[in-house]
Design a protein around this motif. Structure first.
Motif, PDB file in Angstrom:
ATOM      1  N   TRP A 180       0.883  -1.355   0.055  1.00  0.00           N
ATOM      2  CA  TRP A 180       0.058  -0.051  -0.036  1.00  0.00           C
ATOM      3  C   TRP A 180       0.688   1.246  -0.053  1.00  0.00           C
ATOM      4  O   TRP A 180       0.355   2.294  -0.542  1.00  0.00           O
ATOM      5  CB  TRP A 180      -1.045  -0.056   1.365  1.00  0.00           C
ATOM      6  N   GLU A 181       2.183   1.044   0.372  1.00  0.00           N
ATOM      7  CA  GLU A 181       2.691   2.397   0.698  1.00  0.00           C
ATOM      8  C   GLU A 181       3.847   2.659  -0.638  1.00  0.00           C
ATOM      9  O   GLU A 181       4.563   3.591  -0.713  1.00  0.00           O
ATOM     10  CB  GLU A 181       3.976   2.276   1.960  1.00  0.00           C
ATOM     11  N   THR A 182       3.905   1.691  -1.595  1.00  0.00           N
ATOM     12  CA  THR A 182       4.577   1.981  -2.842  1.00  0.00           C
ATOM     13  C   THR A 182       3.580   2.899  -3.544  1.00  0.00           C
ATOM     14  O   THR A 182       2.302   3.272  -3.690  1.00  0.00           O
ATOM     15  CB  THR A 182       4.482   0.533  -3.675  1.00  0.00           C
ATOM     16  N   PRO A 183       4.471   3.562  -4.724  1.00  0.00           N
ATOM     17  CA  PRO A 183       3.733   4.522  -5.608  1.00  0.00           C
ATOM     18  C   PRO A 183       2.364   3.705  -6.141  1.00  0.00           C
ATOM     19  O   PRO A 183       1.554   4.676  -6.459  1.00  0.00           O
ATOM     20  CB  PRO A 183       5.197   5.077  -6.814  1.00  0.00           C
ATOM     21  N   LEU A 184       2.766   2.660  -6.596  1.00  0.00           N
ATOM     22  CA  LEU A 184       1.658   2.072  -7.214  1.00  0.00           C
ATOM     23  C   LEU A 184       0.488   1.706  -6.395  1.00  0.00           C
ATOM     24  O   LEU A 184      -0.616   2.196  -6.713  1.00  0.00           O
ATOM     25  CB  LEU A 184       2.244   0.693  -7.908  1.00  0.00           C
ATOM     26  N   GLY A 185       0.821   1.286  -4.991  1.00  0.00           N
ATOM     27  CA  GLY A 185      -0.255   1.241  -4.164  1.00  0.00           C
ATOM     28  C   GLY A 185      -0.984   2.521  -3.698  1.00  0.00           C
ATOM     29  O   GLY A 185      -2.381   2.815  -3.634  1.00  0.00           O
ATOM     30  N   LYS A 186      -0.059   3.606  -3.758  1.00  0.00           N
ATOM     31  CA  LYS A 186      -0.944   4.781  -3.534  1.00  0.00           C
ATOM     32  C   LYS A 186      -1.708   5.207  -4.667  1.00  0.00           C
ATOM     33  O   LYS A 186      -2.749   5.814  -4.463  1.00  0.00           O
ATOM     34  CB  LYS A 186       0.378   6.020  -3.114  1.00  0.00           C
ATOM     35  N   ALA A 187      -1.136   4.928  -5.710  1.00  0.00           N
ATOM     36  CA  ALA A 187      -2.033   5.378  -7.200  1.00  0.00           C
ATOM     37  C   ALA A 187      -3.625   4.613  -6.898  1.00  0.00           C
ATOM     38  O   ALA A 187      -4.576   5.449  -7.286  1.00  0.00           O
ATOM     39  CB  ALA A 187      -1.422   5.039  -8.440  1.00  0.00           C
ATOM     40  N   MET A 188      -3.411   3.391  -6.647  1.00  0.00           N
ATOM     41  CA  MET A 188      -4.750   2.523  -6.492  1.00  0.00           C
ATOM     42  C   MET A 188      -5.462   3.305  -5.333  1.00  0.00           C
ATOM     43  O   MET A 188      -6.836   3.017  -5.582  1.00  0.00           O
ATOM     44  CB  MET A 188      -4.116   1.095  -6.091  1.00  0.00           C
ATOM     45  N   GLN A 189      -5.043   3.761  -4.332  1.00  0.00           N
ATOM     46  CA  GLN A 189      -5.642   4.503  -3.150  1.00  0.00           C
ATOM     47  C   GLN A 189      -6.480   5.719  -3.764  1.00  0.00           C
ATOM     48  O   GLN A 189      -7.462   5.983  -3.288  1.00  0.00           O
ATOM     49  CB  GLN A 189      -4.862   4.651  -2.066  1.00  0.00           C
ATOM     50  N   PHE A 190      -5.718   6.391  -4.527  1.00  0.00           N
ATOM     51  CA  PHE A 190      -6.363   7.654  -5.096  1.00  0.00           C
ATOM     52  C   PHE A 190      -7.410   7.381  -5.811  1.00  0.00           C
ATOM     53  O   PHE A 190      -8.497   7.787  -5.854  1.00  0.00           O
ATOM     54  CB  PHE A 190      -5.284   8.403  -6.267  1.00  0.00           C
ATOM     55  N   ILE A 191      -7.484   6.279  -6.726  1.00  0.00           N
ATOM     56  CA  ILE A 191      -8.454   5.893  -7.410  1.00  0.00           C
ATOM     57  C   ILE A 191      -9.661   5.372  -6.586  1.00  0.00           C
ATOM     58  O   ILE A 191     -11.095   5.830  -6.679  1.00  0.00           O
ATOM     59  CB  ILE A 191      -8.195   4.821  -8.554  1.00  0.00           C
ATOM     60  N   SER A 192      -9.464   4.508  -5.702  1.00  0.00           N
ATOM     61  CA  SER A 192     -10.317   3.823  -4.894  1.00  0.00           C
ATOM     62  C   SER A 192     -11.292   5.081  -3.804  1.00  0.00           C
ATOM     63  O   SER A 192     -12.337   5.055  -4.038  1.00  0.00           O
ATOM     64  CB  SER A 192      -9.675   2.895  -3.970  1.00  0.00           C
ATOM     65  N   LEU A 193     -10.520   5.711  -3.219  1.00  0.00           N
ATOM     66  CA  LEU A 193     -10.856   6.857  -2.155  1.00  0.00           C
ATOM     67  C   LEU A 193     -11.606   7.977  -3.129  1.00  0.00           C
ATOM     68  O   LEU A 193     -12.379   8.330  -2.662  1.00  0.00           O
ATOM     69  CB  LEU A 193     -10.049   7.244  -1.263  1.00  0.00           C
TER      70      LEU A 193
END
Length: 270
Positions: free
Chosen positions: A141-154
């Protein structure tokens, strides 16, 4: 060509009358539904079948008998054994695997990393993507890829127009960095504030009974799914979490997670 994209939020599990009318208006004759258990409302399917073929791609459970040749269902519970944990074969991965047989999707595998919201961290599919982008160390979740997915989800929870805005953003993004540099950041930050508050108060307010944990929320944003995913993956992977959400003017909604996969949430809620 895609004639119409309908990015419906979590509140519309199966097509509403408004959605069906829109499909007719745009003369849609082929409909693909993703991560929606529309088979729970057979009348909606029957209405759409009058003017369109349907493909249902979902992983939440076994549908009732599909009566018409107008509808095709790609649901892992129909072709996988229970021991293979079909509920962990999430819609994102099904779509990627299925359509990779038809077109090359290697350059879009970063978007498929969204599967992390629905599968255990040890999933080979997400591990392979992390390894490709050299992010296979530490918390995904703390990787740039994980953060991008959090941007989309939230960001999708920010307001009723958010899902369609996000689809537009994904269409024009060529790499995950484009998501991180988009205007989704502000939307993500606002929704994430509420999630962080509940994370801080979970231990104090939740009710624990053996390996069960119950938690009631009355949120401003519809954070039930991402919140329970974070709690399950980061804090209580070995407990069955039951989140009870009270939305204004609606019935209570249940969300269940068990990150270690030792109990079948679909079977439990049925």
């Amino acid at each position: 060509n895609v004639a119409l994209t309908l990015a419906k939020g979590r509140e519309e599990i199966y097509p509403s009358k408004e959605t069906i009318s829109k499909l007719k208006k745009y003369k849609i004759n082929k409909l693909i539904t993703l991560d929606k258990s529309i088979y729970l409302e057979p009348k909606s399917i029957e209405e759409i079948e009058k003017f369109a073929e349907i493909m249902i791609i979902d992983h939440h459970g076994i549908p009732g008998k599909i009566k018409s040749k107008m509808t095709t269902a790609i649901i892992p519970q129909l072709f996988m054994e229970p021991s293979e944990k079909p509920n962990n074969y999430c819609t994102t991965q099904i779509v990627y695997d299925f359509f990779s047989e038809i077109v090359k999707l290697n350059d879009l595998d970063w978007l498929a990393f969204g599967a992390i919201h629905d599968v255990p961290w040890g999933n080979e599919f997400t591990k392979k993507i992390l390894k490709k982008y050299k992010m296979d160390h530490g918390d995904p979740w703390e990787t740039p890829l994980g953060k991008a997915m959090q941007f989309i989800s939230l960001a999708s929870l920010y307001n009723k127009d958010s899902p369609e805005r996000i689809v537009e953003e994904m269409y024009k993004s060529e790499k995950y960095e484009d998501i991180l540099n988009s205007d989704l950041k502000h939307m993500y930050q606002e929704v994430n504030k509420e999630i962080e508050w509940h994370l801080e108060n979970f231990d104090k307010d939740a009710e624990f009974i053996q390996d069960l944990a119950f938690y009631l929320i009355d949120p401003k944003y519809k954070i039930n799914s991402p919140f329970i995913t974070i709690i399950s993956t980061k804090h209580y992977p070995n407990k069955t979490l039951i989140l009870i959400t009270n939305y204004p003017g609606a019935k209570f909604r249940l969300s269940l997670r068990r990150h270690d996969g030792k109990k079948d949430m679909n079977r439990l809620i049925q």
